[in-house]
Design an enzyme around this catalytic site. Structure first.
Site, PDB file in Angstrom:
ATOM      1  CE1 TYR A  56      -3.532   2.671   0.461  1.00  0.00           C
ATOM      2  CE2 TYR A  56      -2.182   3.453   2.285  1.00  0.00           C
ATOM      3  CZ  TYR A  56      -3.225   3.647   1.390  1.00  0.00           C
ATOM      4  OH  TYR A  56      -3.960   4.810   1.429  1.00  0.00           O
ATOM      5  CG  HIS A  86      -1.655  15.286   0.292  1.00  0.00           C
ATOM      6  ND1 HIS A  86      -1.652  14.385  -0.737  1.00  0.00           N
ATOM      7  CD2 HIS A  86      -2.481  14.771   1.240  1.00  0.00           C
ATOM      8  CE1 HIS A  86      -2.437  13.365  -0.428  1.00  0.00           C
ATOM      9  NE2 HIS A  86      -2.955  13.577   0.767  1.00  0.00           N
ATOM     10  CG  ASN A 198       1.789   9.055   6.443  1.00  0.00           C
ATOM     11  OD1 ASN A 198       0.672   9.358   6.842  1.00  0.00           O
ATOM     12  ND2 ASN A 198       1.977   8.330   5.355  1.00  0.00           N
TER      13      ASN A 198
END
Length: 222
Positions: A56, A86, A198
């Site tokens: 993923y 983003h 992240n």
């Protein structure tokens, strides 16, 4: 103050951060950190080599596209798209002194060697920090579901020659900043943009800054 060497096995507490930020010491990666970063990257490269398995966010799409495989030829484009899609922050620019802490905390997080980024990516972030080159980050726009996504995207844009940077008190483009320092834009490889976005370095940087300012004001008040 001597240079600070970031070592995964050694804690970096608030007092050490305060001294480091006050005196402006240069920061470098320890041998241990470099070995761990490179080991993790080599592990990922080995897993992807000759393997059709989906991982993923590495060779798949994101969210509802988690089962859609991405070809080896498109993995770099996937990482590029992740950062640029983003980078949607708005509002006031985050003060450079907070962005400075963001950079340091992001390097610290990647120095543990769990994120599979190349050493060159971590070193470029360190170069920004040591040369007082702070990406322009905006206060608003982050959902925060899996990290401070929008602020960290803006932090990452200058790595690839996009976005803006604070340079000698002025805002210039990321491309200009790289050119002034003789650096070429990075091209993100598998997993790298995901690792950069992240994290909670935006939230944590504001918390660190607030704690240090609170302690300073408390001493003055007493």
């Amino acid at each position: 103050m001597p240079n600070l060497t970031l070592t995964p096995s050694q804690a970096l507490d608030l007092d050490a951060l305060a001294v480091l930020l006050k005196h402006g010491a240069q920061v470098e990666l320890s041998i241990e950190a470099r070995e761990r970063i490179n080991h993790c990257r080599q592990y990922l490269d080995a897993k992807l080599a000759g393997n059709d398995q989906l991982f993923y966010g590495i060779n798949t799409g994101f969210g509802s596209l988690c089962n859609i495989g991405i070809s080896d030829e498109d993995i770099a484009q996937l990482q590029y798209n992740l950062v640029t899609s983003h980078a949607v922050g708005t509002g006031d620019a985050v003060p450079p002194e907070v962005v400075r802490i963001m950079l340091l905390l992001k390097v610290r997080s990647l120095s543990y060697g769990y994120s599979a980024v190349r050493e060159t990516v971590v070193q470029r972030l360190l170069d920004f920090y040591n040369h007082n080159l702070f990406p322009v980050v905006f206060e608003l726009g982050s959902l925060g579901a899996s990290g401070d996504l929008a602020p960290l995207a803006h932090l990452s844009l200058p790595l690839i020659g996009l976005g803006e940077c604070w340079y000698e008190g002025k805002r210039i483009t990321g491309a200009e900043m790289l050119q002034k320092n003789g650096w070429t834009p990075l091209q993100f490889q598998a997993k790298e943009a995901l690792a950069l976005l992240n994290g909670t370095q935006f939230s944590t940087a504001y918390a660190v800054w607030s704690l240090m300012e609170g302690r300073r004001l408390s001493r003055i008040a007493h």
